[in-house]
Write an enzyme that holds these catalytic residues in place. Structure first.
Site, PDB file in Angstrom:
ATOM      1  N   GLU A 127       0.818  -1.221   0.000  1.00 52.06           N
ATOM      2  CA  GLU A 127       0.000   0.000   0.000  1.00 52.06           C
ATOM      3  C   GLU A 127       0.851   1.270   0.000  1.00 52.06           C
ATOM      4  O   GLU A 127       0.460   2.289   0.562  1.00 52.06           O
ATOM      5  CB  GLU A 127      -0.964   0.003   1.199  1.00 52.06           C
ATOM      6  CG  GLU A 127      -1.999  -1.113   1.137  1.00 52.06           C
ATOM      7  CD  GLU A 127      -3.050  -1.022   2.231  1.00 52.06           C
ATOM      8  OE1 GLU A 127      -2.772  -0.410   3.280  1.00 52.06           O
ATOM      9  OE2 GLU A 127      -4.149  -1.543   2.036  1.00 52.06           O
ATOM     10  N   GLU A 196      -7.044  -7.407  -1.056  1.00 51.84           N
ATOM     11  CA  GLU A 196      -7.700  -7.264   0.250  1.00 51.84           C
ATOM     12  C   GLU A 196      -9.148  -6.839   0.062  1.00 51.84           C
ATOM     13  O   GLU A 196      -9.441  -5.673  -0.203  1.00 51.84           O
ATOM     14  CB  GLU A 196      -6.979  -6.234   1.134  1.00 51.84           C
ATOM     15  CG  GLU A 196      -5.608  -6.658   1.602  1.00 51.84           C
ATOM     16  CD  GLU A 196      -5.002  -5.679   2.604  1.00 51.84           C
ATOM     17  OE1 GLU A 196      -5.758  -4.832   3.151  1.00 51.84           O
ATOM     18  OE2 GLU A 196      -3.781  -5.741   2.832  1.00 51.84           O
TER      19      GLU A 196
END
Length: 774
Positions: A127, A196
Site C-alpha cells: 500500500e 484485500e
C-alpha cells in the site's frame, strides 16, 4: 489451530491462502532470527500445501495489518541514519537482507510454483501508493528500487504491489478496499486482482463492534467477477488474536476477529462462511466461461445490468441490481427474475438462477459463552496476589540510564516493554516561592497512558483516546517540600502506530515540556523541567522477573486479604481446563487494564474497563443495502470494548493450569471465569426454492423455538410472524424433521410448508442446540 483453519478455508471454497511475513517477529534482534513454534513460516506454508491449496506470500516486509509498528522491528528505527520506506541506504540494505532471507528459505524448500511448489504470487512493499506523495522523488526512487530488488531474487512467479497504481515493471499492481469492481490496472495487460477485500473491520479500545453483512460482502465479490476480476482475496478470512504485544495502531484491541468468515476462535461465522461457500461453488462452476468467454453487457429495466460471458459451448450471466432500496422484477431472455436491491444473481446457464447475493440460504449461528465445565472445578477461582514493586522507581528514582533531556519512549525502551519510567528531581530551598503553594505538574504525553507519582505517592493517571492524534496533557496539583522532590512518571504504550506516511517518526511517551506551574494572582510562574537530569527505567519488576512464569515456584504469593480496585497488583490462580474441545475464553469483566498469561503464554493486553462510545451506534437496524464503511452497522456501544480473551487449547496442560494477571488500573478478579464458545441457537431466514440445512455441529437440535413460512419479520433471536402466513403448522413439521438430530435438511416449498399468498415467500426458523450435561 493451523490445520483446522486451513481445512475449513478449503471447505469454504478457497483456492489459496494469503499470508504476511512479519519482520519484527522473525528478526526481533538484528541478525538474530526466530522461526520456531508459531513463527515457523515454512511449516505454515507446507500445511497450506498439504491441504492442496495455493499460497500467496506477502513478504512486504512492511505489513500494516494493525500490527505493532506495521511489522517493522524497533531496532531498525534506532539504527543511525535510517529513514523508513524511502531512498535510504541503511533501510534498503536491511530490507533487502530480510527479503532475501525469506526468499532463500522458501526456495530451499522448493515451494515456489516455478519449482513445483504451491506459492503462485509474492508481494513486495504494501500500500505504498497510498502514502507515496510525501516522500517525493525519493519515494519514486525507492519503489523503483523495490521492484528491481525483488525481480533480482528470481523466484519464477510474479511479484505484486498492492495499491501501487502504475507499478514499475515487472511488478503487477493490485487493489485493496471494500469494493474493487471499478478498479482498472494502469497496464491493460495486468490482470485485475484484489488482494484485500475487507470482510469487516478492526476494533480499537473505546470503539464499537463493526459488522459487514454477508449479503454486502457477497455482492462485492460477485460484482468484481462480473466486471472482469481474476483473483480476489479476503482480508481477513480468519482474523484471530493479537497475543502478547503484537497489536498496533495504537489502541487496537487484542481481538482481531475482523468479523471474518472464520471467527477469532476458528468457528464458522455463519451465515457469512456458508453464504460465501455457496458463491464460491457457483463461481467455480463457471470458471471456464469467465476465463475464456467473450463479454457483453446489456442494460435492462430499473437500472438492472446483465453481463454475459459466452463461449462456443456455453453462456453464463450476471444480473446486477445496484439500487439501494428498490427490489426489481426483470425479464431477461424471456424469463422473469426477482433481483433484490443491492444484489447480483448468477445464472450459470443464463437461464436458471443458482445464486443471489441477497438471498441467504446458509444458517445463522448464534454463539454463546458457557461456564467452565471441568472436574472438581469450584464455582469461583481462588486467588493469591503480589504487589508490583514500584518503590525503586517511584520512591528512590533508580533507573538504567540518565540524560539531561526527555527521550522518546521508542528510542529508550526499544519496544522491550510497554512500560517506561521517567524520573527527575527538583531541589527547593526553604525560601522557594513554590513552597506552601499549590503547584500544577503539567506533562505533555503521547504515551498512551501516564501514571504520576510524587515522593512515591500516586497522584493520578490519564490516557488518550483512540485517534490519529493521541497527544494529551496530564495535569495534577501537587505539594512540594524543601530539599529533594522526586517526580516519577510511568508511561505505558498500547501498541505503536502502523500506518500513514512516515508513521515511524510519530513519537511515543512523554515529550517536552514537563512543567511546574505556579499561579500567584495575575502572575504565572513556569519552571520547565525538560532539561533536568532524567533517569529512565525500562519495564516493570513483575514482568522483568517473570511473575507470570509457572516455573518461578520460589516467588511468594499472598493468599489472604485479596485487594480489589488496587492498581499495580499481580493476581494468580489455578484452574482445570474446560472439558471437551470447544474454544475457550477467559471473561475478564470487572478488571481495569493490564496483561494476562496462561501457563506463561501471554493472552495479550486486556482493558475491559474501556467502554465503547455510546454515540457510535445508530438506533436503526443494520441494512446490507448500499455501500459499506467502517461506520456502518456498529453494535455493542456502552459495553466493554473487549470482555472475552481467547485461550487456545494448546496453552493448556493436564491437571492444574495457572492464570496470572497484572492489573495496572485496579479491578476485581473475583468476577473472572473461564468459558467455552458454542452454538446456542441456529436460524434459517431464506427464500423458497432452495434446499437448506440446520446443524448444531456435533450436538443435537433440542427445540424449534420459532418457525414461519410466508413473510415473517425480524432477525435471528427476535423473529415475528408477518401478515402473510402459511396455512399449516410449520413448527410441528420441523419438530418431526429435526429435533433430536445433529442436523436436518429440507427444501423450502409450498408443498412442504403450506400455501402462503405472498408475492415473495420466506421460511424463518429458530432452533435451539442441546446443552450437554457433563
Amino acid at each position: 489451530m493451523w490445520p483446522d483453519l486451513i481445512r475449513k478455508a478449503k471447505e469454504g471454497g478457497l483456492d489459496a491462502v494469503e499470508t504476511y511475513v512479519f519482520w519484527n517477529a522473525h528478526e526481533p534482534v538484528r541478525r538474530q532470527y526466530d522461526f520456531s513454534g508459531n513463527l515457523d513460516l515454512i511449516r505454515f506454508l507446507k500445511t497450506i500445501q498439504d491441504e492442496g491449496l495455493y499460497a500467496i506470500l506477502r513478504i512486504g516486509p512492511y505489513a500494516c495489518a494493525e500490527w505493532n509498528y506495521g511489522g517493522f522491528p524497533m531496532w531498525l528505527h534506532n539504527m543511525p541514519g535510517v529513514a523508513f520506506r524511502t531512498k535510504n541506504d541503511v533501510f534498503m540494505n536491511e530490507m533487502k537482507n530480510f527479503t532475501s532471507l525469506i526468499v532463500d528459505m522458501v526456495k530451499a524448500e522448493k515451494l515456489f510454483a516455478s519449482q513445483g511448489g504451491h506459492i503462485i504470487l509474492a508481494q513486495i512493499e504494501n500500500e505504498y501508493g497510498n502514502v507515496m506523495k510525501p516522500y517525493g522523488e525519493d519515494g519514486k526512487s525507492y519503489i523503483n528500487w523495490c521492484a528491481q530488488m525483488a525481480d533480482s531474487l528470481d523466484i519464477g512467479v510474479p511479484w505484486i504491489m498492492c495499491q501501487q497504481a502504475g507499478a514499475p515493471k515487472p511488478m503487477l499492481e493490485t487493489c485493496n478496499g471494500w469494493y474493487c469492481d471499478q478498479y482498472k490496472p494502469k497496464d491493460p495487460d495486468t490482470p485485475k486482482m484484489w488482494t484485500e477485500n475487507w470482510t469487516g473491520w478492526f476494533k480499537s479500545w473505546g470503539g464499537a463492534d463493526p459488522l459487514r453483512t454477508a449479503e454486502d460482502l457477497a455482492f462485492s465479490v460477485a460484482r468484481f467477477f462480473q466486471k472482469g476480476g481474476t483473483l480476489q482475496n479476503y482480508y481477513m478470512y480468519h482474523g484471530g488474536t493479537n497475543f502478547g504485544r503484537t497489536s498496533g495502531g495504537p489502541y487496537m484491541t487484542t481481538s482481531y476477529d475482523y468479523n471474518a468468515p472464520l471467527d477469532e476462535y476458528g468457528n464458522l461465522n455463519q451465515p457469512k462462511w456458508g453464504h460465501l461457500k455457496h458463491l464460491h461453488d457457483v463461481l467455480h462452476s463457471i470458471e471456464y466461461t469467465l476465463t475464456h468467454g467473450d463479454v457483453h453487457t446489456q442494460k435492462l429495466d430499473n437500472s438492472v445490468t446483465a453481463t454475459v460471458y459466452q463461449t462456443n459451448d456455453k453462456s453464463s450471466c450476471f444480473l446486477s441490481n445496484s439500487n439501494t432500496t428498490t427490489d426489481v422484477n426483470v425479464n431477461f431472455g424471456g424469463i422473469d427474475y426477482f433481483v433484490p436491491a443491492w444484489s447480483i444473481s448468477i445464472l450459470p446457464d443464463c437461464r436458471e438462477e443458482a445464486y443471489n447475493t441477497a438471498k441467504v440460504y446458509a444458517q445463522t449461528s448464534m454463539m454463546i459463552k458457557k461456564s467452565n465445565k471441568a472436574e472438581d472445578e469450584p464455582d469461583s477461582l481462588k486467588w493469591t496476589w503480589r504487589p508490583e514493586l514500584i518503590e525503586s522507581a517511584s520512591v528512590q528514582g533508580k533507573g538504567d540510564v540518565s540524560v539531561n533531556r526527555i527521550v522518546d519512549q521508542k528510542d529508550m525502551a526499544n519496544d522491550a516493554s510497554d512500560y517506561l519510567w521517567y524520573m527527575t528531581s527538583v531541589e527547593l530551598a526553604r525560601d522557594d516561592l513554590t513552597l506552601n503553594e499549590t503547584v500544577t505538574l503539567r506533562v505533555t504525553d503521547t504515551g498512551h497512558v501516564l501514571h504520576g507519582f510524587i515522593h512515591g505517592k500516586y497522584i493520578g493517571s490519564r490516557w488518550a483516546k483512540y485517534g490519529n492524534n493521541v497527544t494529551y496533557v496530564f495535569e495534577k496539583n501537587i505539594n512540594l517540600s524543601p530539599g529533594r522532590n522526586l517526580i516519577s512518571l510511568l508511561s505505558a504504550t498500547v501498541g505503536f502506530k502502523n500506518y500513514e506516511a512516515k508513521f515511524d517518526l510519530v513519537g511515543a511517551g512523554i515529550t517536552s515540556p514537563v512543567e511546574l506551574v505556579l499561579k500567584k494572582g495575575d502572575e504565572t510562574i513556569i519552571k520547565d523541567l525538560s532539561s533536568n537530569k532524567w533517569t529512565y527505567k525500562i519495564g516493570l519488576d513483575g514482568i522483568s522477573n517473570k511473575f507470570f512464569d509457572p516455573s518461578k515456584s520460589s516467588l511468594k504469593w499472598i493468599s489472604d486479604q485479596i485487594p480489589i480496585n488496587k492498581n499495580f497488583t499481580w493476581y494468580k490462580t489455578t484452574f482445570k481446563a474446560p472439558l471437551g474441545n470447544k474454544p475457550v475464553v477467559v471473561d475478564l469483566l470487572g478488571l481495569g487494564k493490564g496483561m494476562a498469561w496462561v501457563n506463561g503464554h501471554s493472552l495479550g493486553r486486556y482493558w475491559p474497563s474501556y467502554i465503547a462510545n455510546k454515540q457510535l451506534c445508530k438506533t436503526k437496524a443494520c441494512d446490507y443495502r448500499g455501500r459499506y464503511s467502517d461506520k456502518k452497522c456498529l453494535s455493542k456501544c456502552g459495553e466493554p470494548t473487549q470482555r472475552w480473551y481467547h485461550v487456545p487449547r494448546s496453552f493448556f496442560e493436564d491437571g492444574d493450569n495457572t492464570l496470572v494477571l497484572f492489573e495496572e488500573f485496579g479491578g476485581n478478579p473475583s468476577y473472572v471465569q473461564f468459558q467455552t464458545v458454542e452454538i446456542g441457537s441456529i436460524c434459517i431466514n431464506a427464500y423458497e426454492g432452495k434446499r437448506v440445512e440446520l446443524s448444531c455441529h456435533n450436538r443435537p437440535i433440542s427445540k424449534i423455538e420459532f418457525a414461519s413460512f410466508g413473510h415473517p419479520q425480524g432477525v435471528c433471536g427476535s423473529f415475528e410472524k408477518g401478515e402473510c402466513e402459511s396455512d399449516v403448522d410449520v413448527v410441528s413439521i420441523l419438530e418431526k424433521e429435526c429435533v433430536g438430530k445433529e442436523s436436518c435438511s429440507f427444501e423450502i416449498s409450498q408443498d412442504k410448508f403450506g400455501k402462503a399468498y405472498c408475492e415473495v415467500r420466506r421460511l424463518t426458523v429458530e432452533a435451539v442446540c442441546e446443552d450437554f450435561i457433563f
